[in-house]
Design a protein around this motif. Structure first.
Motif, PDB file in Angstrom:
ATOM      1  N   PRO A 200       1.123  10.438  -3.818  1.00 60.90           N
ATOM      2  CA  PRO A 200       2.179  10.448  -4.802  1.00 60.90           C
ATOM      3  C   PRO A 200       2.917   8.977  -4.825  1.00 60.90           C
ATOM      4  O   PRO A 200       3.294   8.693  -5.932  1.00 60.90           O
ATOM      5  CB  PRO A 200       3.178  11.460  -4.252  1.00 60.90           C
ATOM      6  N   TRP A 201       3.125   8.505  -3.774  1.00 66.90           N
ATOM      7  CA  TRP A 201       3.635   7.057  -3.873  1.00 66.90           C
ATOM      8  C   TRP A 201       2.924   6.054  -4.569  1.00 66.90           C
ATOM      9  O   TRP A 201       3.598   5.315  -5.514  1.00 66.90           O
ATOM     10  CB  TRP A 201       4.129   6.431  -2.486  1.00 66.90           C
TER      11      TRP A 201
ATOM     12  N   ARG B  45       8.048  11.998 -10.490  1.00 68.10           N
ATOM     13  CA  ARG B  45       6.877  12.096  -9.885  1.00 68.10           C
ATOM     14  C   ARG B  45       6.546  13.041  -9.016  1.00 68.10           C
ATOM     15  O   ARG B  45       5.822  13.908  -8.765  1.00 68.10           O
ATOM     16  CB  ARG B  45       5.989  10.756  -9.681  1.00 68.10           C
ATOM     17  N   TRP B  46       7.784  12.854  -7.852  1.00 65.03           N
ATOM     18  CA  TRP B  46       7.667  13.396  -6.702  1.00 65.03           C
ATOM     19  C   TRP B  46       8.072  15.152  -6.941  1.00 65.03           C
ATOM     20  O   TRP B  46       7.860  15.818  -6.052  1.00 65.03           O
ATOM     21  CB  TRP B  46       8.799  13.050  -5.682  1.00 65.03           C
TER      22      TRP B  46
ATOM     23  N   SER C 184      -3.084  -0.044  -8.721  1.00 64.59           N
ATOM     24  CA  SER C 184      -2.645   1.105  -8.353  1.00 64.59           C
ATOM     25  C   SER C 184      -3.738   2.161  -8.857  1.00 64.59           C
ATOM     26  O   SER C 184      -4.049   3.183  -7.996  1.00 64.59           O
ATOM     27  CB  SER C 184      -1.190   1.447  -8.594  1.00 64.59           C
TER      28      SER C 184
ATOM     29  N   GLU D 159       0.881   6.746  -7.115  1.00 68.40           N
ATOM     30  CA  GLU D 159       1.102   7.544  -8.441  1.00 68.40           C
ATOM     31  C   GLU D 159       2.460   6.870  -8.840  1.00 68.40           C
ATOM     32  O   GLU D 159       2.728   6.669 -10.189  1.00 68.40           O
ATOM     33  CB  GLU D 159       1.218   8.870  -8.287  1.00 68.40           C
ATOM     34  N   CYS D 160       3.541   7.012  -8.134  1.00 67.90           N
ATOM     35  CA  CYS D 160       4.973   6.417  -8.713  1.00 67.90           C
ATOM     36  C   CYS D 160       4.721   4.736  -9.237  1.00 67.90           C
ATOM     37  O   CYS D 160       5.146   4.568 -10.374  1.00 67.90           O
ATOM     38  CB  CYS D 160       5.997   6.307  -7.511  1.00 67.90           C
ATOM     39  N   VAL D 161       3.990   4.019  -8.189  1.00 69.43           N
ATOM     40  CA  VAL D 161       3.975   2.797  -8.703  1.00 69.43           C
ATOM     41  C   VAL D 161       2.772   2.668 -10.049  1.00 69.43           C
ATOM     42  O   VAL D 161       3.397   1.850 -10.787  1.00 69.43           O
ATOM     43  CB  VAL D 161       3.064   2.014  -7.575  1.00 69.43           C
TER      44      VAL D 161
ATOM     45  N   ILE E 129       1.610  11.449   1.910  1.00 75.36           N
ATOM     46  CA  ILE E 129       2.610  10.788   0.933  1.00 75.36           C
ATOM     47  C   ILE E 129       2.056   9.603   0.347  1.00 75.36           C
ATOM     48  O   ILE E 129       2.502   9.165  -0.633  1.00 75.36           O
ATOM     49  CB  ILE E 129       3.856  10.422   1.837  1.00 75.36           C
ATOM     50  N   ALA E 130       0.957   9.222   0.725  1.00 74.35           N
ATOM     51  CA  ALA E 130       0.193   7.975   0.047  1.00 74.35           C
ATOM     52  C   ALA E 130      -0.028   8.035  -1.426  1.00 74.35           C
ATOM     53  O   ALA E 130       0.390   7.266  -2.204  1.00 74.35           O
ATOM     54  CB  ALA E 130      -1.038   7.460   0.877  1.00 74.35           C
TER      55      ALA E 130
ATOM     56  N   CYS F 277      10.397   7.803  -9.918  1.00 75.37           N
ATOM     57  CA  CYS F 277       9.639   8.174  -8.701  1.00 75.37           C
ATOM     58  C   CYS F 277      10.074   9.559  -8.341  1.00 75.37           C
ATOM     59  O   CYS F 277       9.201  10.178  -8.030  1.00 75.37           O
ATOM     60  CB  CYS F 277      10.187   7.414  -7.600  1.00 75.37           C
TER      61      CYS F 277
END
Lengths: 167, 165
Positions: free
Chosen positions: B25-26, A159-160, B80, B28-30, B22-23, A156
């Motif tokens: 990128p989060w 990605r951030w 996702s 995207e993390c998933v 922030i939706a 994570c």
């Protein structure tokens, strides 16, 4: 420290390899693809190893055997990740080195590698090491659970990096 | 065709993903987590079929260890991915790398279906051998290459869609 790092970034940006990476359009996504494939190898390997230590998957194979199958993949992929990561830094030094999320990611990476070493190492000479006492078997589960969480956090954070401004 | 893309774009959740900082990128993390687990797990099967790794474990055991993880991760990746797609559906639908990625996923599915149809009848005979027959090796090699292509296409979508890739 911060200034030294910033000066290093501005120097690195102007070196010929860095310039080349900035101008060749496909270079960065290609290196990132290699980076993600190595992450896939790490994530799959650490998942099957940790799930085995937790007793949740492949329990008919001894832990030491699962460790021999997957832990070397983690070390090998870590080298690919460091190399491809270094190229990504060279392409955009400020984006990563000065970014607090990148710094957090590196700290988490050290923790994940340490957790992997601590869990896998005793198995090389004593395959039954983590099952010998109740305390050890509990400790092994804690280490495996932590490792799962830390690797997910690393991913994570990676990605951030793209979304948090370096300051 | 463009009609449902427009409607998808206008749904409340698509707007929420678009407008919330922030939706995206989060999610995207998933998505990246799920894809790396899909590729990281299925490659264990592929390398076994190629006779490269875990040669002393019967193929069906490897399938049983790995495939539930692959399918769960794939479900997460698809869900996702759909959310990311919906945030800007018409533009994503036009993106050549997204089209290539969907084509490659179709190929992966086809390869898997053909392998299972064929293996169902013969796997017992060869599953314990360190080196599976050519058909199995071929399925493993195709799968490996296709998933590498999926990851590459996915990465290029980011570069062709957004400035903050």
């Amino acid at each position: 420290m911060r200034e030294t790092l910033a000066r290093f970034c501005s120097w690195l940006e102007l070196t010929p390899p860095s310039r080349t990476l900035q101008t060749v359009e496909w270079a960065v996504p290609a290196v990132q693809t290699v980076h993600i494939l190595a992450i896939a190898a790490v994530m799959g390997s650490m998942l099957f190893f940790n799930l085995r230590v937790l007793g949740l998957r492949g329990v008919d194979v001894p832990v030491a055997r699962v460790s021999r199958r997957f832990v070397p993949v983690i070390w090998g992929s870590a080298l690919v990740l460091l190399a491809s990561g270094a190229v990504m830094i060279a392409a955009e030094p400020g984006r990563s080195l000065l970014n607090p999320v990148f710094q957090l990611k590196m700290a988490l990476l050290l923790a994940a590698l340490a957790l992997t070493a601590v869990t896998a190492r005793p198995l090389r000479h004593r395959p039954g090491y983590w099952g010998e006492t109740l305390v050890r078997s509990r400790l092994a589960r804690v280490l495996a659970g932590l490792s799962l969480g830390v690797w997910v956090a690393i991913l994570c954070a990676g990605r951030w990096i793209a979304y948090v401004r370096a300051h | 065709m463009t009609d449902w893309l427009e409607r998808l774009y206008e749904t409340g959740w698509a707007a929420a993903i678009r407008e919330n900082e922030i939706a995206f990128p989060w999610i995207e993390c998933v998505h990246v987590l799920a894809i790396t687990l899909v590729v990281g797990s299925i490659s264990v099967v592929d390398l076994r079929l190629l006779g490269i790794a875990w040669r002393d474990r019967p193929v069906r055991r490897v399938l049983r260890d790995v495939l539930p993880v692959t399918w769960m991760a794939f479900g997460l990746a698809a869900a996702s991915g759909f959310l990311l797609f919906s945030s800007n559906a018409p533009a994503y639908a036009r993106n050549p790398f997204l089209q290539a990625k969907l084509g490659l996923l179709l190929l992966a599915g086809l390869n898997m279906a053909l392998f299972h149809l064929w293996a169902r009848r013969s796997v017992e005979r060869w599953e314990a051998a360190p080196l599976p027959p050519l058909r199995a090796k071929l399925a493993g090699a195709i799968s490996l290459l296709v998933w590498i292509g999926v990851v590459a296409a996915g990465r290029w979508i980011g570069f062709t869609m957004l400035s903050h890739s």
